[in-house]
Design a protein around this motif. Sequence first.
Motif, PDB file in Angstrom:
ATOM      1  N   CYS A 366     -33.134  35.008  30.594  1.00 57.48           N
ATOM      2  CA  CYS A 366     -32.531  34.046  30.400  1.00 57.48           C
ATOM      3  C   CYS A 366     -32.137  33.494  31.788  1.00 57.48           C
ATOM      4  CB  CYS A 366     -31.236  34.094  29.680  1.00 57.48           C
ATOM      5  SG  CYS A 366     -30.308  32.675  29.312  1.00 57.48           S
ATOM      6  N   ALA A 367     -31.786  32.080  32.003  1.00 55.91           N
ATOM      7  CA  ALA A 367     -31.375  31.755  33.171  1.00 55.91           C
ATOM      8  C   ALA A 367     -29.927  32.426  33.850  1.00 55.91           C
ATOM      9  CB  ALA A 367     -31.308  30.168  33.146  1.00 55.91           C
ATOM     10  N   CYS A 368     -29.317  32.902  32.766  1.00 56.64           N
ATOM     11  CA  CYS A 368     -27.872  33.290  33.103  1.00 56.64           C
ATOM     12  C   CYS A 368     -27.808  34.727  33.915  1.00 56.64           C
ATOM     13  CB  CYS A 368     -27.137  33.479  31.779  1.00 56.64           C
ATOM     14  SG  CYS A 368     -27.717  34.857  30.774  1.00 56.64           S
ATOM     15  N   GLU A 369     -28.798  35.507  33.684  1.00 57.29           N
ATOM     16  CA  GLU A 369     -28.963  36.727  34.280  1.00 57.29           C
ATOM     17  C   GLU A 369     -30.219  37.431  34.025  1.00 57.29           C
ATOM     18  OE1 GLU A 369     -25.481  39.365  32.983  1.00 57.29           O
ATOM     19  OE2 GLU A 369     -26.495  40.767  34.067  1.00 57.29           O
ATOM     20  N   PRO A 370     -30.750  38.033  35.228  1.00 58.89           N
ATOM     21  CA  PRO A 370     -32.092  38.736  35.030  1.00 58.89           C
ATOM     22  C   PRO A 370     -31.590  39.685  34.321  1.00 58.89           C
ATOM     23  CG  PRO A 370     -31.371  38.087  37.425  1.00 58.89           C
ATOM     24  CD  PRO A 370     -30.273  37.839  36.565  1.00 58.89           C
ATOM     25  N   GLY A 371     -32.835  40.070  33.646  1.00 61.90           N
ATOM     26  CA  GLY A 371     -32.984  41.146  32.653  1.00 61.90           C
ATOM     27  C   GLY A 371     -32.168  40.911  31.192  1.00 61.90           C
ATOM     28  N   VAL A 372     -31.563  39.765  30.962  1.00 63.34           N
ATOM     29  CA  VAL A 372     -31.148  39.468  29.700  1.00 63.34           C
ATOM     30  C   VAL A 372     -32.002  38.571  29.107  1.00 63.34           C
ATOM     31  CG1 VAL A 372     -29.508  38.259  28.265  1.00 63.34           C
ATOM     32  CG2 VAL A 372     -28.836  39.733  30.495  1.00 63.34           C
ATOM     33  N   GLU A 373     -32.710  39.067  27.857  1.00 58.82           N
ATOM     34  CA  GLU A 373     -33.756  38.394  27.161  1.00 58.82           C
ATOM     35  C   GLU A 373     -33.215  37.000  26.651  1.00 58.82           C
ATOM     36  OE1 GLU A 373     -37.372  39.740  24.516  1.00 58.82           O
ATOM     37  OE2 GLU A 373     -36.616  41.111  25.756  1.00 58.82           O
ATOM     38  N   GLU A 374     -34.040  36.018  26.906  1.00 58.64           N
ATOM     39  CA  GLU A 374     -33.834  34.871  26.473  1.00 58.64           C
ATOM     40  C   GLU A 374     -34.406  34.665  25.065  1.00 58.64           C
ATOM     41  OE1 GLU A 374     -33.645  30.683  28.686  1.00 58.64           O
ATOM     42  OE2 GLU A 374     -35.633  30.898  27.485  1.00 58.64           O
ATOM     43  N   THR A 375     -33.507  34.869  23.920  1.00 57.90           N
ATOM     44  CA  THR A 375     -33.984  34.746  22.683  1.00 57.90           C
ATOM     45  C   THR A 375     -32.965  33.596  21.948  1.00 57.90           C
ATOM     46  OG1 THR A 375     -32.255  36.353  22.046  1.00 57.90           O
ATOM     47  CG2 THR A 375     -34.456  37.271  22.458  1.00 57.90           C
ATOM     48  N   VAL A 376     -33.436  33.202  20.582  1.00 62.82           N
ATOM     49  CA  VAL A 376     -32.540  32.380  19.859  1.00 62.82           C
ATOM     50  C   VAL A 376     -31.132  32.752  19.870  1.00 62.82           C
ATOM     51  CG1 VAL A 376     -32.080  31.115  18.045  1.00 62.82           C
ATOM     52  CG2 VAL A 376     -34.619  31.248  18.959  1.00 62.82           C
ATOM     53  N   ALA A 377     -31.185  34.176  19.295  1.00 60.89           N
ATOM     54  CA  ALA A 377     -29.594  34.578  19.092  1.00 60.89           C
ATOM     55  C   ALA A 377     -28.905  34.550  20.426  1.00 60.89           C
ATOM     56  CB  ALA A 377     -29.729  36.020  18.561  1.00 60.89           C
ATOM     57  N   HIS A 378     -29.527  34.939  21.535  1.00 60.08           N
ATOM     58  CA  HIS A 378     -28.755  35.135  22.838  1.00 60.08           C
ATOM     59  C   HIS A 378     -28.370  33.522  23.357  1.00 60.08           C
ATOM     60  CE1 HIS A 378     -27.816  35.850  27.129  1.00 60.08           C
ATOM     61  NE2 HIS A 378     -28.577  34.746  27.423  1.00 60.08           N
ATOM     62  N   ILE A 379     -29.185  32.531  23.269  1.00 56.26           N
ATOM     63  CA  ILE A 379     -28.686  31.388  23.724  1.00 56.26           C
ATOM     64  C   ILE A 379     -27.569  30.575  22.830  1.00 56.26           C
ATOM     65  CG2 ILE A 379     -30.626  30.857  25.251  1.00 56.26           C
ATOM     66  CD1 ILE A 379     -31.753  28.922  22.805  1.00 56.26           C
ATOM     67  N   LEU A 380     -27.726  31.181  21.730  1.00 53.04           N
ATOM     68  CA  LEU A 380     -26.763  30.462  20.625  1.00 53.04           C
ATOM     69  C   LEU A 380     -25.624  31.039  20.366  1.00 53.04           C
ATOM     70  CD1 LEU A 380     -28.965  29.383  17.481  1.00 53.04           C
ATOM     71  CD2 LEU A 380     -28.259  27.958  19.265  1.00 53.04           C
ATOM     72  N   LEU A 381     -25.734  32.422  20.614  1.00 56.42           N
ATOM     73  CA  LEU A 381     -24.359  33.353  20.236  1.00 56.42           C
ATOM     74  C   LEU A 381     -23.646  33.839  21.463  1.00 56.42           C
ATOM     75  CD1 LEU A 381     -25.825  34.975  17.092  1.00 56.42           C
ATOM     76  CD2 LEU A 381     -24.356  33.050  17.329  1.00 56.42           C
ATOM     77  N   GLU A 382     -24.550  34.232  22.605  1.00 58.67           N
ATOM     78  CA  GLU A 382     -24.195  34.899  23.762  1.00 58.67           C
ATOM     79  C   GLU A 382     -23.953  34.272  24.891  1.00 58.67           C
ATOM     80  OE1 GLU A 382     -26.714  38.114  23.285  1.00 58.67           O
ATOM     81  OE2 GLU A 382     -26.012  38.833  21.515  1.00 58.67           O
ATOM     82  N   CYS A 383     -24.887  33.741  25.466  1.00 58.91           N
ATOM     83  CA  CYS A 383     -25.042  33.311  26.808  1.00 58.91           C
ATOM     84  C   CYS A 383     -24.039  32.353  27.345  1.00 58.91           C
ATOM     85  CB  CYS A 383     -26.534  32.039  26.772  1.00 58.91           C
ATOM     86  SG  CYS A 383     -26.931  31.897  28.396  1.00 58.91           S
ATOM     87  N   PRO A 384     -23.717  32.846  28.438  1.00 54.55           N
ATOM     88  CA  PRO A 384     -22.585  32.224  29.227  1.00 54.55           C
ATOM     89  C   PRO A 384     -22.797  30.766  29.489  1.00 54.55           C
ATOM     90  CG  PRO A 384     -23.166  34.006  30.619  1.00 54.55           C
ATOM     91  CD  PRO A 384     -23.985  34.150  29.383  1.00 54.55           C
ATOM     92  N   ILE A 385     -23.968  30.339  29.734  1.00 53.24           N
ATOM     93  CA  ILE A 385     -24.227  28.996  30.405  1.00 53.24           C
ATOM     94  C   ILE A 385     -23.842  28.048  29.040  1.00 53.24           C
ATOM     95  CG2 ILE A 385     -26.067  27.558  30.617  1.00 53.24           C
ATOM     96  CD1 ILE A 385     -27.524  29.716  32.166  1.00 53.24           C
ATOM     97  N   THR A 386     -24.034  28.400  27.917  1.00 51.29           N
ATOM     98  CA  THR A 386     -23.796  27.666  26.941  1.00 51.29           C
ATOM     99  C   THR A 386     -22.239  27.655  25.891  1.00 51.29           C
ATOM    100  OG1 THR A 386     -24.722  29.220  25.435  1.00 51.29           O
ATOM    101  CG2 THR A 386     -26.077  27.296  26.202  1.00 51.29           C
ATOM    102  N   GLU A 387     -21.627  28.464  26.965  1.00 50.61           N
ATOM    103  CA  GLU A 387     -20.184  28.964  26.304  1.00 50.61           C
ATOM    104  C   GLU A 387     -19.427  27.602  25.979  1.00 50.61           C
ATOM    105  OE1 GLU A 387     -18.380  31.954  28.357  1.00 50.61           O
ATOM    106  OE2 GLU A 387     -17.529  32.457  26.580  1.00 50.61           O
ATOM    107  N   ARG A 388     -19.314  26.681  26.784  1.00 44.83           N
ATOM    108  CA  ARG A 388     -18.440  25.511  26.600  1.00 44.83           C
ATOM    109  C   ARG A 388     -18.669  24.876  25.349  1.00 44.83           C
ATOM    110  NH1 ARG A 388     -14.817  22.322  29.365  1.00 44.83           N
ATOM    111  NH2 ARG A 388     -14.760  20.547  28.358  1.00 44.83           N
ATOM    112  N   ALA A 389     -20.251  24.713  24.973  1.00 40.17           N
ATOM    113  CA  ALA A 389     -20.394  23.827  23.900  1.00 40.17           C
ATOM    114  C   ALA A 389     -20.116  24.763  22.565  1.00 40.17           C
ATOM    115  CB  ALA A 389     -22.023  23.513  23.699  1.00 40.17           C
ATOM    116  N   ARG A 390     -20.457  26.179  22.758  1.00 40.22           N
ATOM    117  CA  ARG A 390     -20.018  26.896  21.800  1.00 40.22           C
ATOM    118  C   ARG A 390     -18.661  26.971  21.341  1.00 40.22           C
ATOM    119  NH1 ARG A 390     -23.311  30.764  23.042  1.00 40.22           N
ATOM    120  NH2 ARG A 390     -21.809  31.973  24.707  1.00 40.22           N
ATOM    121  N   PHE A 391     -17.912  26.959  22.277  1.00 41.61           N
ATOM    122  CA  PHE A 391     -16.326  26.918  22.123  1.00 41.61           C
ATOM    123  C   PHE A 391     -16.165  25.845  21.449  1.00 41.61           C
ATOM    124  CE2 PHE A 391     -12.009  25.876  23.533  1.00 41.61           C
ATOM    125  CZ  PHE A 391     -11.447  26.932  23.160  1.00 41.61           C
ATOM    126  N   GLU A 392     -16.572  24.528  21.867  1.00 42.29           N
ATOM    127  CA  GLU A 392     -16.070  23.511  21.157  1.00 42.29           C
ATOM    128  C   GLU A 392     -16.563  23.404  19.626  1.00 42.29           C
ATOM    129  OE1 GLU A 392     -17.892  20.306  23.556  1.00 42.29           O
ATOM    130  OE2 GLU A 392     -16.330  20.597  25.144  1.00 42.29           O
TER     131      GLU A 392
END
Length: 436
Positions: A366-392
């Motif tokens: 994923c673009a957030c960190e090398p070695g962290v796999e960019e899966t659907v679950a990651h981008i929707l639930l964990e990725c720090p890049i999308t944290e703000r939208a997630r929080f809202e």
Amino acid sequence: MYKQLARAAGASWGLQPEIIRTIYTAAVEPTILYAASAWAPAANKLGVQKQLNVVQRGFAQKLCKAYRTVSLNSALLLAGILPLDIRIREAASLYEAKGGGPQPTLGDREIERMASALEAPHPAKLVTLQYDSIADDEEYRNRSEEFAVRIFTDGSKIQGKVGAALSLWDSTTETKALKLTLPSYCTVYQAELLALQKAATEALKRRENTFGIFSDSMAALQTVTNVSAPHPLAVETRDTIRRCKLQNKSVSLFWIKAHTGLEGNERADQLAKEAALKSKKKPDYDLCPISFVKRQIRMRSLDEWNGKYKAGETASGTKLFFPDAISAYGIVRKIDLTYIRTQIFTGHGGFSSYLTRFKCKENSSCACEPGVEETVAHILLECPITERARFETEQELTMSLTATNLPFLMRDKKDRPKFLDYCEKIVSLVISRNKL
Ligand SMILES: [Zn+2]
């Protein structure tokens, strides 16, 4: 048929899924299911199953706009159609049931069979029947004057219980009331037909010569007056009315609008409800409608499919959102599946993990960190890049976005659109990021 269709529909262009669904259910499935009851056992053979899968996979993918790499399990679930081998067994069971074969789920209950053409009355014995409509109290009074006996009929289903009733009147008062019960698997339509049949029987038994029968069920009246309608109760009613005519009695049928305040109709309505709720006597009619058998067979099919879906090694991306095929079957048709949404529900789309798997990208991070796999679950639930939208979104849903909550969010009518909006926003972002 599939090849023709494939030329007219891509994942993001061409024929709408609803049109493809119509073509599938109205043309493709019936073609495949032709005479299925004769060859249903063959559908258990591996070779046959493979062929069926090939046909169905294409349609299922088109229906849910999925990538061609999506598994059959996923595509079927999202398209909301049952696997063909299960449908074939379903068609065979239904055919058997209609022919009066024993049904394991029904016990010793007998199935209501339509009268066969062989049992139809001789053309010379056919009576033409019709019914008139009555709009209000005044019209009722004008039309009913000529009848010595007026019989109001009604059927009712209340709290899952079924009843029917007759209320017989002279010009001013009720002279007789009759309550009838049916078992809970019967339909209101059956109750209405039974009431009409009993009304005709009353007319045959009584000494008077003119009878008006009033029902508020247009469907039941249409069935009774249609000489070729094979419903057993309608056939019996027509025969009874014919016998009345042989005795020089006149029997007229009328449709009245329900709840217009007509005294007799209100009374029949009340009696039918009482019959449904309070009666403890043996049912007056207990043949099981074919629609009930159909539902039972469908439930069995869904169970079978659910087992297959859960046990299958594929569709892991879809199981994240829909762990259970039975509840998914009720939901997917309500979700307007778009190209993006299907990518979310399958994990097959513009995500690094997928692109790497099919050699379209070198790195699955994923673009957030090398070695962290960019899966659907990651981008929707964990990725720090999308944290703000997630929080809202979490604030709005008053629920944290975790893997255990995903199936719940899909089931909830109110939360689902908000959650899907969030998903689409994030996923569109990732997809365009990966295109660069
Ligand atoms: Zn990330």
